[in-house]
Design an enzyme around this catalytic site. Sequence first.
Site, PDB file in Angstrom:
ATOM      1  N   LYS A  69     -19.987 -14.290  35.505  1.00 31.07           N
ATOM      2  CA  LYS A  69     -18.960 -13.825  34.570  1.00 31.07           C
ATOM      3  C   LYS A  69     -17.741 -13.283  35.318  1.00 31.07           C
ATOM      4  CE  LYS A  69     -22.028 -11.201  32.536  1.00 31.07           C
ATOM      5  NZ  LYS A  69     -23.279 -11.774  33.057  1.00 31.07           N
ATOM      6  N   THR A  70     -17.981 -12.471  36.333  1.00 30.96           N
ATOM      7  CA  THR A  70     -16.866 -11.954  37.130  1.00 30.96           C
ATOM      8  C   THR A  70     -16.166 -13.080  37.871  1.00 30.96           C
ATOM      9  OG1 THR A  70     -18.032  -9.852  37.407  1.00 30.96           O
ATOM     10  CG2 THR A  70     -16.243 -10.328  38.938  1.00 30.96           C
ATOM     11  N   ASP A 114     -15.414  -5.405  32.659  1.00 33.52           N
ATOM     12  CA  ASP A 114     -16.839  -5.704  32.753  1.00 33.52           C
ATOM     13  C   ASP A 114     -17.624  -4.697  31.911  1.00 33.52           C
ATOM     14  OD1 ASP A 114     -19.077  -7.030  33.548  1.00 33.52           O
ATOM     15  OD2 ASP A 114     -19.154  -6.186  35.571  1.00 33.52           O
ATOM     16  N   THR A 163     -23.441  -8.433  29.189  1.00 32.34           N
ATOM     17  CA  THR A 163     -24.778  -9.026  29.168  1.00 32.34           C
ATOM     18  C   THR A 163     -25.446  -8.837  27.812  1.00 32.34           C
ATOM     19  OG1 THR A 163     -25.703  -6.962  30.028  1.00 32.34           O
ATOM     20  CG2 THR A 163     -25.110  -8.653  31.639  1.00 32.34           C
ATOM     21  N   ARG A 222     -26.607 -15.464  41.661  1.00 36.05           N
ATOM     22  CA  ARG A 222     -26.629 -14.237  42.459  1.00 36.05           C
ATOM     23  C   ARG A 222     -27.959 -14.097  43.207  1.00 36.05           C
ATOM     24  NH1 ARG A 222     -25.363  -9.477  38.942  1.00 36.05           N
ATOM     25  NH2 ARG A 222     -23.190 -10.052  39.393  1.00 36.05           N
TER      26      ARG A 222
END
Length: 487
Positions: A69-70, A114, A163, A222
Amino acid sequence: MGIEQDRIIAGPAKREDEVADRAVRPKSLADYVGQSTVKTQMDIFIQAARNRGEALDHVLIFGPPGLGKTTLANIIANELKVGLRQTSGPVLERPGDLAALLTNLEPRDVLFVDEIHRLSPVVEEVLYPAMEDSQLDLMIGEGPGARSIKLDLPPFTLVGATTRAGLLTSPLRDRFGIVQRLEFYSTEDLTKIVTRSASILKLHLQADGAHRIAERSRGTPRIANRLLRRVRDFAEVKADGLISAEVAIAALDMLAVDPQGFDMLDRKLLLTVIEKFEGGTGRRGQPGRGHERRARHHRGRHRAVSDSAGISDAHRSRPRRHAQRLCSFRTRGARDGPGLEFASVQGCGVVAASLKFSVPFRVYWEDTDAGGVVYYANYLKFMERCRTDWLRALGIDQLRLRAERQLQFAVVSVAVDFLRPAVLNDEILVTAELERLSGATIVFKQTITRGDVQLIDASARVACLDSCTLKARPIPKDLFVEWRNGQ
């Protein structure tokens, strides 16, 4: 929360991830691997906004932790060729904090927030007119002398990431013109990501080594990059820096990450669900109302784990219907994951992967009715003989069990589907497969076939009894181990 963050397969970012991810983070949509639908849509939206010279519509990105997302927010700013200001929901405690960010934006800049679901209600109210009208409503002063002023803001794009999209309020969610959901990545996409990261980090990574890392990464980039760094450490010490399939497997086994991407805590959780609750919560096993909040809090992580294990939502609500899928999880090494030893405990379910036994029979007149078709009750006799021969093949003598241990077995129930008839002179193959051991109960899956044609599909539940009292008693520990190992 601390235990979750310390796990190597945890989705939330660690401090070391933030530095490492910046080094391998893609800068453009062309370098962004996976999420093809999201890429296609965002490419069109960004090109259209850039051609018109306008700010892109506000974008909401949601999905499990670690999916990018980032990264996608940074790519949006790079593709628009504008500046990026980054913050998070918990940091914006007062309206003044948000006002300071908004008033310093240049036209068409991107503001990335975020964990936007954690915005305070007061800050969220200030954000509404900024998103809709590019205006900032502020109160100056206190008491009778307080007054409201409106500040015009340059057009900007708010990119919110979360999330937990379900925790967003409806007014905030409705103000996003573009909503994108990130899904878990395929092993093929993760292999490309691992290969690209290894190239940037100048690692000697073979293709099969990248695949081994990718398949244990739980569909999350990740985690894939984190495992790559740990495998790199192992390879530098043990294999002169070369990451092959063998080196990757050895490193991940050392880290207790199994081929499904489960660590020790995952395996204990799933085995508890399987053995203590027979695969899920039914009417007798539903948690009380007091547990609902915690269940909602962990729902995303538990669903990711259960989907990886092959346990669907339908199974959780109908634990007996799809029991074979749970059995397949246990036979894939859930209990004997890397770094774990098998511990046989009386009363806990154990399934053996290889305990399958077949016996051939020929159909004689004594087995049939007047028409030469096997009498239905004789199929039960064939299956009983197969189970007895299975025990004998394992070196277990039922007479000796009764004499030395006061044990005997009795059928509790049999479910039979008669698919095709067997007739006189047919050669049939009767198979018994150990499906589940649980306390004092053994469940067999049994079939009868004639060549490639299946005649019978059955399930037999057998109880272990005390031969003196004829009451159920737990199967002895050593028999659990023998049956599991096929000895």
